[in-house]
Scaffold this active site. Structure first.
Site, PDB file in Angstrom:
ATOM      1  N   HIS A  96       0.860  -1.193   0.000  1.00  0.00           N
ATOM      2  CA  HIS A  96       0.000   0.000   0.000  1.00  0.00           C
ATOM      3  C   HIS A  96       0.894   1.240   0.000  1.00  0.00           C
ATOM      4  O   HIS A  96       1.999   1.217   0.546  1.00  0.00           O
ATOM      5  CB  HIS A  96      -0.910   0.001   1.243  1.00  0.00           C
ATOM      6  CG  HIS A  96      -1.963   1.055   1.148  1.00  0.00           C
ATOM      7  ND1 HIS A  96      -1.725   2.359   1.485  1.00  0.00           N
ATOM      8  CD2 HIS A  96      -3.243   1.002   0.709  1.00  0.00           C
ATOM      9  CE1 HIS A  96      -2.829   3.070   1.267  1.00  0.00           C
ATOM     10  NE2 HIS A  96      -3.759   2.281   0.796  1.00  0.00           N
ATOM     11  N   GLU A 144      -3.642   2.835  -7.453  1.00  0.00           N
ATOM     12  CA  GLU A 144      -4.050   3.975  -6.621  1.00  0.00           C
ATOM     13  C   GLU A 144      -3.029   5.103  -6.734  1.00  0.00           C
ATOM     14  O   GLU A 144      -1.976   5.032  -6.085  1.00  0.00           O
ATOM     15  CB  GLU A 144      -4.055   3.593  -5.142  1.00  0.00           C
ATOM     16  CG  GLU A 144      -5.016   2.549  -4.704  1.00  0.00           C
ATOM     17  CD  GLU A 144      -5.260   2.639  -3.187  1.00  0.00           C
ATOM     18  OE1 GLU A 144      -6.421   2.658  -2.817  1.00  0.00           O
ATOM     19  OE2 GLU A 144      -4.298   2.713  -2.406  1.00  0.00           O
TER      20      GLU A 144
HETATM   21  O1  G3P Z   1      -6.468   1.782   0.396  1.00  0.00           O
HETATM   22  C1  G3P Z   1      -7.387   2.653  -0.131  1.00  0.00           C
HETATM   23  C2  G3P Z   1      -6.924   4.038  -0.053  1.00  0.00           C
HETATM   24  O2  G3P Z   1      -5.591   4.276  -0.105  1.00  0.00           O
HETATM   25  C3  G3P Z   1      -7.762   5.013  -0.773  1.00  0.00           C
HETATM   26  O3  G3P Z   1      -8.043   5.946   0.184  1.00  0.00           O
HETATM   27  O4  G3P Z   1      -9.414   7.527   1.391  1.00  0.00           O
HETATM   28  O5  G3P Z   1      -8.895   7.893  -1.023  1.00  0.00           O
HETATM   29  O6  G3P Z   1     -10.464   6.076  -0.373  1.00  0.00           O
HETATM   30  P1  G3P Z   1      -9.274   6.918   0.026  1.00  0.00           P
END
Ligand code: G3P
Length: 228
Positions: A96, A144
């Site tokens: 992550h 991400e």
């Molecule tokens: O692991 C999911 C995360 O990093 C995304 O965070 O708060 O943008 O949904 P968020």
């Protein structure tokens, strides 16, 4: 329903106080309620010490937020994959952006996850890291972009090319890998957009954990899948 199927909504509890201890169990129960009502697979990734209580309380799939690529010998302060499996988790996040690893460690961690029967969800911050991860044969890749994490600006709308580019290259390298996307996912439209771009689900945190009514938002997410 501890079995994981797609489309998947995976909720990372991070270290948010709203998703710690008893509140973590409550949030997992909310996820279970929505999952039972909609038949959409909703997984949760709580902190380590909350894994066992959550696994006792609910039947949704539980993921660790990290494991260490170690064997059950003399380490101290590490996360042994076997202990995560025994606590009842079915999988683990790996790399992550808030817990990044070297490529060698990602490789070793995927292997240990496989040996201990844990599904591996490798997080990648862009298309090229996703491609590198695909070669290592994880079960899933969650793309991400870190700059969008926690912003409420959804990756599926702000950077659709990162998502579609990841889908294209990862499927070319390894068609068996399930692709999720995450960062800024906040509304049902964000989830629908993620699926339209070719992903098989989302990895979400603050959009659910910090929501005034997590049940309502999770239900909307799930319905964006069932009523698509
Ligand atoms: O692991 C999911 C995360 O990093 C995304 O965070 O708060 O943008 O949904 P968020």
């Amino acid at each position: 329903m501890t079995k994981v199927h797609t489309p998947l909504i995976l909720v990372n509890f991070k270290t948010y106080s709203e998703a710690t201890g008893k509140k973590a169990v409550k949030l997992a129960q909310t996820a279970e309620k929505v999952s039972l009502e909609t038949e959409v697979c909703i997984g949760v990734a709580p902190q380590f010490v909350d894994i066992a209580p959550i696994c006792h309380a609910v039947s949704v799939p539980v993921f660790a937020q990290h494991i260490d690529p170690i064997a059950p010998v003399s380490f101290t302060g590490h996360i042994l994959p076997e202990s995560i499996r025994e606590a009842g988790a079915v999988g683990t996040l790996i790399n992550h952006s808030e817990r990044q690893l070297t490529l060698a460690d990602i490789d070793a961690t995927i292997k240990r996850a496989r040996e201990t029967d844990l599904l591996s969800v490798v997080c990648a911050n862009n298309t090229s890291i996703s491609a590198a991860a695909a070669v290592l044969k994880p079960n899933m890749i969650a793309v991400e972009p870190p700059e969008l994490i926690g912003t409420r600006i959804p990756v599926s709308k702000a950077k659709p090319e990162v998502v579609s580019g990841t889908v294209e290259i990862v499927k070319r390298i390894n068609p068996d890998v399930v692709i999720l996307c995450g960062a800024g996912i906040t509304t049902r439209e964000d989830v629908a957009a993620a699926l339209r771009l070719g992903t098989e689900g989302v990895l979400v945190a603050s959009g659910i954990v910090k929501a005034k009514d997590p049940y309502k938002v999770l239900l909307e997410f799930a319905e964006s899948i069932t009523k698509a």
